[in-house]
Design an enzyme around this catalytic site. Structure first.
Site, PDB file in Angstrom:
ATOM      1  N   HIS A 128      10.489 -18.441  25.659  1.00 14.29           N
ATOM      2  CA  HIS A 128       9.130 -18.913  25.924  1.00 14.29           C
ATOM      3  C   HIS A 128       8.130 -18.164  25.047  1.00 14.29           C
ATOM      4  O   HIS A 128       7.211 -18.768  24.471  1.00 14.29           O
ATOM      5  CB  HIS A 128       8.795 -18.713  27.407  1.00 14.29           C
ATOM      6  N   TYR A 129       8.316 -16.858  24.931  1.00 14.66           N
ATOM      7  CA  TYR A 129       7.449 -16.027  24.085  1.00 14.66           C
ATOM      8  C   TYR A 129       7.465 -16.513  22.636  1.00 14.66           C
ATOM      9  O   TYR A 129       6.410 -16.672  22.003  1.00 14.66           O
ATOM     10  CB  TYR A 129       7.919 -14.577  24.186  1.00 14.66           C
ATOM     11  N   ILE A 130       8.654 -16.773  22.099  1.00 14.52           N
ATOM     12  CA  ILE A 130       8.782 -17.251  20.720  1.00 14.52           C
ATOM     13  C   ILE A 130       8.066 -18.587  20.546  1.00 14.52           C
ATOM     14  O   ILE A 130       7.370 -18.823  19.547  1.00 14.52           O
ATOM     15  CB  ILE A 130      10.263 -17.383  20.325  1.00 14.52           C
ATOM     16  N   LYS A 133       4.223 -18.058  20.586  1.00 15.11           N
ATOM     17  CA  LYS A 133       3.780 -17.457  19.328  1.00 15.11           C
ATOM     18  C   LYS A 133       3.781 -18.495  18.200  1.00 15.11           C
ATOM     19  O   LYS A 133       2.875 -18.514  17.358  1.00 15.11           O
ATOM     20  CB  LYS A 133       4.676 -16.277  18.961  1.00 15.11           C
TER      21      LYS A 133
END
Length: 217
Positions: A128-130, A133
């Protein structure tokens, strides 16, 4: 120069503030914990206390006004998906909107390698973070600002070496936070580098020479 850092008390933001102050720049920023006020004052920085989760772009403009460049280095730091979206995603959107409102064109975003740690088969939260970003990169790259997106590889806290590899494509390895901050400072002072996505890793090229090579392309 006057530089505004969103996430000025973070692992990269504070290092960058120290470097810029040592170069004679005026540094301001946004931070959310009043316990960090004393540390900022100790390096000659008077920043704005505010929460990126709730602040509106119109209020960010008051703090940013008069700056020559914006650096976004805030991050949720492995928090929940909600926090990641709010800070790493919506926080960038708010900062872009505020920069436009106040007429600041130069915008530097600290991002991440899209293929970071693929070999580790990370959990859903990291994926999710990737994704967040990546969407922030896209939003900034499609804006009318004079942007630079810097993608450091896995971050380390050991003292910087002053040497790096910097280019439009690198193999993901590691890099020291000191060297990331020093690279940002050099990029900020190299106005010829605009509208580029740059990947940063450990390497053997002096930072000034690496940035100079980018500016000549």
């Amino acid at each position: 120069m006057k530089v505004f850092i969103v996430g000025i008390t973070g692992g990269i933001g504070l290092r960058l503030a120290r470097i810029l102050k040592a170069r004679g720049d005026e540094v301001h920023g946004l931070y959310r914990n009043s316990n960090q006020t004393k540390e900022l004052n100790s390096i000659g920085v008077t920043a704005t206390l505010g929460d990126l989760l709730s602040i509106e772009p119109e209020h960010l403009t008051d703090a940013m006004r008069g700056s020559n460049a914006i650096v976004f280095s805030a991050g949720a730091g492995g928090g929940s998906n909600t926090m990641t979206k709010a800070i790493d995603g919506e926080g960038v959107s708010k900062s872009i909107a505020a920069a436009r409102l106040v007429g600041i064109s130069r915008f530097f975003l600290v991002s991440v390698f899209p293929e970071a740690w693929r070999e580790r088969h990370m959990d859903e939260g990291f994926e999710h973070y990737i994704t967040v970003k990546k969407h922030a990169d896209i939003e900034l790259s499609q804006s009318d600002l004079d942007w630079v997106i810097l993608r450091p590889s896995a971050l380390k806290n050991e003292p910087g070496t002053g040497t790096i590899n910097l280019g439009v494509a690198q193999i993901h390895t590691e890099v020291r936070r000191d060297d990331v901050a020093a690279t940002l400072a050099e990029l900020i002072h190299t106005p010829a580098v605009i509208r580029k996505i740059l990947e940063l890793t450990e390497g053997s090229t002096p930072i000034s020479k690496a940035v100079g090579a980018i500016s000549s392309h």
